[in-house]
Design a protein around this motif. Structure first.
Motif, PDB file in Angstrom:
ATOM      1  N   PHE A 112      10.425   2.825  -6.441  1.00 56.82           N
ATOM      2  CA  PHE A 112       9.794   3.189  -5.179  1.00 56.82           C
ATOM      3  C   PHE A 112      10.582   4.252  -4.430  1.00 56.82           C
ATOM      4  O   PHE A 112       9.987   5.063  -3.707  1.00 56.82           O
ATOM      5  CB  PHE A 112       9.567   1.933  -4.330  1.00 56.82           C
ATOM      6  CG  PHE A 112       8.519   1.053  -4.940  1.00 56.82           C
ATOM      7  CD1 PHE A 112       7.177   1.315  -4.732  1.00 56.82           C
ATOM      8  CD2 PHE A 112       8.871   0.014  -5.784  1.00 56.82           C
ATOM      9  CE1 PHE A 112       6.197   0.532  -5.334  1.00 56.82           C
ATOM     10  CE2 PHE A 112       7.906  -0.773  -6.392  1.00 56.82           C
ATOM     11  CZ  PHE A 112       6.560  -0.511  -6.169  1.00 56.82           C
ATOM     12  N   ILE A 116       8.393   7.515  -3.538  1.00 54.57           N
ATOM     13  CA  ILE A 116       8.238   7.966  -2.151  1.00 54.57           C
ATOM     14  C   ILE A 116       8.882   9.335  -1.957  1.00 54.57           C
ATOM     15  O   ILE A 116       8.353  10.186  -1.225  1.00 54.57           O
ATOM     16  CB  ILE A 116       8.810   6.911  -1.185  1.00 54.57           C
ATOM     17  CG1 ILE A 116       7.929   5.657  -1.220  1.00 54.57           C
ATOM     18  CG2 ILE A 116       8.898   7.467   0.240  1.00 54.57           C
ATOM     19  CD1 ILE A 116       8.501   4.465  -0.495  1.00 54.57           C
ATOM     20  N   GLU A 142       0.469   8.548   1.089  1.00 52.46           N
ATOM     21  CA  GLU A 142       0.975   7.201   1.301  1.00 52.46           C
ATOM     22  C   GLU A 142       0.548   6.298   0.148  1.00 52.46           C
ATOM     23  O   GLU A 142      -0.377   6.613  -0.609  1.00 52.46           O
ATOM     24  CB  GLU A 142       0.503   6.645   2.635  1.00 52.46           C
ATOM     25  CG  GLU A 142      -0.993   6.586   2.822  1.00 52.46           C
ATOM     26  CD  GLU A 142      -1.368   6.248   4.259  1.00 52.46           C
ATOM     27  OE1 GLU A 142      -2.232   5.361   4.425  1.00 52.46           O
ATOM     28  OE2 GLU A 142      -0.817   6.859   5.193  1.00 52.46           O
ATOM     29  N   LEU A 143       1.233   5.156   0.032  1.00 49.88           N
ATOM     30  CA  LEU A 143       0.981   4.247  -1.080  1.00 49.88           C
ATOM     31  C   LEU A 143      -0.214   3.328  -0.844  1.00 49.88           C
ATOM     32  O   LEU A 143      -0.884   2.924  -1.798  1.00 49.88           O
ATOM     33  CB  LEU A 143       2.222   3.391  -1.342  1.00 49.88           C
ATOM     34  CG  LEU A 143       3.439   4.131  -1.908  1.00 49.88           C
ATOM     35  CD1 LEU A 143       4.617   3.184  -2.033  1.00 49.88           C
ATOM     36  CD2 LEU A 143       3.120   4.735  -3.246  1.00 49.88           C
ATOM     37  N   GLU A 144      -0.466   2.981   0.387  1.00 49.91           N
ATOM     38  CA  GLU A 144      -1.536   2.036   0.669  1.00 49.91           C
ATOM     39  C   GLU A 144      -2.868   2.504   0.081  1.00 49.91           C
ATOM     40  O   GLU A 144      -3.269   3.657   0.244  1.00 49.91           O
ATOM     41  CB  GLU A 144      -1.695   1.844   2.171  1.00 49.91           C
ATOM     42  CG  GLU A 144      -2.683   0.747   2.525  1.00 49.91           C
ATOM     43  CD  GLU A 144      -2.758   0.508   4.021  1.00 49.91           C
ATOM     44  OE1 GLU A 144      -3.138  -0.620   4.408  1.00 49.91           O
ATOM     45  OE2 GLU A 144      -2.462   1.424   4.800  1.00 49.91           O
ATOM     46  N   ILE A 163       6.103  -5.615  -5.373  1.00 51.35           N
ATOM     47  CA  ILE A 163       6.429  -4.651  -4.312  1.00 51.35           C
ATOM     48  C   ILE A 163       5.246  -3.716  -4.072  1.00 51.35           C
ATOM     49  O   ILE A 163       4.919  -3.384  -2.916  1.00 51.35           O
ATOM     50  CB  ILE A 163       7.703  -3.865  -4.659  1.00 51.35           C
ATOM     51  CG1 ILE A 163       8.917  -4.802  -4.697  1.00 51.35           C
ATOM     52  CG2 ILE A 163       7.942  -2.740  -3.648  1.00 51.35           C
ATOM     53  CD1 ILE A 163      10.178  -4.159  -5.233  1.00 51.35           C
ATOM     54  N   ALA A 164       4.598  -3.289  -5.151  1.00 51.96           N
ATOM     55  CA  ALA A 164       3.421  -2.423  -5.011  1.00 51.96           C
ATOM     56  C   ALA A 164       2.343  -3.125  -4.191  1.00 51.96           C
ATOM     57  O   ALA A 164       1.681  -2.501  -3.339  1.00 51.96           O
ATOM     58  CB  ALA A 164       2.894  -2.023  -6.388  1.00 51.96           C
ATOM     59  N   LYS A 165       2.152  -4.419  -4.438  1.00 50.78           N
ATOM     60  CA  LYS A 165       1.175  -5.189  -3.645  1.00 50.78           C
ATOM     61  C   LYS A 165       1.575  -5.190  -2.176  1.00 50.78           C
ATOM     62  O   LYS A 165       0.718  -5.060  -1.286  1.00 50.78           O
ATOM     63  CB  LYS A 165       1.108  -6.627  -4.166  1.00 50.78           C
ATOM     64  CG  LYS A 165       0.345  -6.804  -5.473  1.00 50.78           C
ATOM     65  CD  LYS A 165       0.461  -8.223  -5.999  1.00 50.78           C
ATOM     66  CE  LYS A 165      -0.020  -9.249  -4.989  1.00 50.78           C
ATOM     67  NZ  LYS A 165       0.162 -10.636  -5.503  1.00 50.78           N
ATOM     68  N   PHE A 167       3.074  -2.923  -0.569  1.00 50.60           N
ATOM     69  CA  PHE A 167       2.750  -1.615  -0.004  1.00 50.60           C
ATOM     70  C   PHE A 167       1.245  -1.434   0.207  1.00 50.60           C
ATOM     71  O   PHE A 167       0.814  -0.425   0.753  1.00 50.60           O
ATOM     72  CB  PHE A 167       3.267  -0.500  -0.916  1.00 50.60           C
ATOM     73  CG  PHE A 167       4.671  -0.066  -0.629  1.00 50.60           C
ATOM     74  CD1 PHE A 167       4.967   0.677   0.501  1.00 50.60           C
ATOM     75  CD2 PHE A 167       5.703  -0.375  -1.503  1.00 50.60           C
ATOM     76  CE1 PHE A 167       6.263   1.094   0.771  1.00 50.60           C
ATOM     77  CE2 PHE A 167       7.002   0.040  -1.241  1.00 50.60           C
ATOM     78  CZ  PHE A 167       7.290   0.777  -0.102  1.00 50.60           C
ATOM     79  N   CYS A 169      -1.061  -1.574  -2.390  1.00 51.21           N
ATOM     80  CA  CYS A 169      -1.690  -0.982  -3.571  1.00 51.21           C
ATOM     81  C   CYS A 169      -2.596  -1.991  -4.270  1.00 51.21           C
ATOM     82  O   CYS A 169      -2.391  -3.209  -4.154  1.00 51.21           O
ATOM     83  CB  CYS A 169      -0.624  -0.520  -4.566  1.00 51.21           C
ATOM     84  SG  CYS A 169       0.463   0.776  -3.959  1.00 51.21           S
TER      85      CYS A 169
END
Length: 313
Positions: A112, A116, A142-144, A163-165, A167, A169
């Motif tokens: 990440f 980023i 952005e990641l969302e 972690i992706a969740k 954010f 994703c």
């Protein structure tokens, strides 16, 4: 019994030896080499009398393993063992134990951090700010809401997915072994490659995964897609990826691993590819992870001496 730490393990010498002595007491004679060498004959010289060797990422080829006549056990201070002559170890009855788990947090952090950095143009923003410039042309993403694909859902891949969740994703996964985790949808590899905006690789390097990411499935990627490799360099066909980047068929790549260990030659295709962020195999290398790793190295030896080996490969 002689235990040789054949190279530095990333922990300050005095602390490393203190950790080793605390773990092993007087059960073994400890010999420590605090310099690295890739020379086969020098490695044989260091390990020729050793019953047990601790090694990080120095290449222990067949000649080295054969030259270490007393060798019974290798405690590998790494998750992957593709730098070890495993067939020779098997032939000679050498038990090989790795350090699974020590770098789970560290690797996921870098995924990440790199993503980023690329998404938000951090490096060019730093440069332009120092040159009295502005954000013009440097507005990022952005990641969302992004579709995030994880290839390989072992410990590191699963942490990355979680972690992706966090954010925001939508998380997709491909792995030989599926896990029932809410919010993670398992699909085929082609499904990952064609669907996801971000694809993060977390597979070991072996005959089955060599060039797992290749010209054919890179061609499936979306134009806005970013590929992240903190696994092993050989998992990706670097030439094919570089071509896709330079032809702007995909948006970018974050690469921490190559076919060989750094230093990487300047003419490597990914060092000359567009929109590529590269690092010298540092995903595992945090102060905390290296201490965890040393603890596991010595615990592996303790368990082996107790006839209860752990982390056996």
């Amino acid at each position: 019994m002689k235990f040789v730490i054949i190279e530095p393990l990333g922990v300050q010498d005095e602390k490393l030896l203190s950790m080793a002595k605390d773990a092993l007491k007087d059960s073994v004679e400890i010999v420590y080499y605090n310099t690295r060498t890739a020379d086969t004959q020098e490695l044989i010289e260091r390990g020729k009398d050793a019953d047990i060797i601790a090694v990080s990422n120095l290449p222990l080829n067949s000649e080295v393993i054969e030259g270490c006549k007393n060798l019974k056990m290798l405690s590998v201070a790494f998750t992957g063992v593709d730098h070890i002559a495993m067939e020779t170890c098997k032939k000679n009855g050498v038990v090989v134990c790795n350090c699974a788990g020590y770098s789970t947090a560290a690797v996921a952090d870098l995924v990440f951090g790199m993503l980023i950095t690329l998404y938000r143009n951090v490096i060019p923003c730093d440069k332009v700010t120092r040159e009295e410039g502005t954000k013009d042309g440097l507005v990022g993403f952005e990641l969302e809401g992004k579709k995030f694909g994880v290839v390989g859902t072992g410990a590191i891949g699963m942490r990355t997915a979680i972690i992706a969740k966090a954010f925001g994703c939508d998380v997709y996964a491909y792995s030989r072994t599926k896990k029932d985790v809410v919010g993670i949808k398992y699909v085929s590899l082609d499904g990952i490659m064609s669907t996801c905006d971000i694809i993060s690789l977390h597979t070991p390097m072996n005959a089955e995964t060599k060039h797992l990411i290749n010209k054919e499935n890179i061609a499936l990627m979306k134009k806005n897609a970013v590929l992240i490799n903190t696994a092993r360099g050989g998992v990706v066909d670097s030439e094919a990826l570089a071509v896709a980047l330079n032809e702007e068929r995909i948006a970018g790549a974050c690469i921490d691993v190559f076919e060989t260990e750094p230093p990487i030659k300047k003419d490597h295709p990914l060092l000359m590819a567009k929109n590529t962020l590269v690092t010298p195999h540092i995903a595992f290398a945090t102060k905390e992870a290296l201490v965890k790793r040393a603890e596991i190295v010595f615990d592996n030896v303790v368990c082996y001496l107790a006839d209860n080996p752990q982390n056996v490969m």
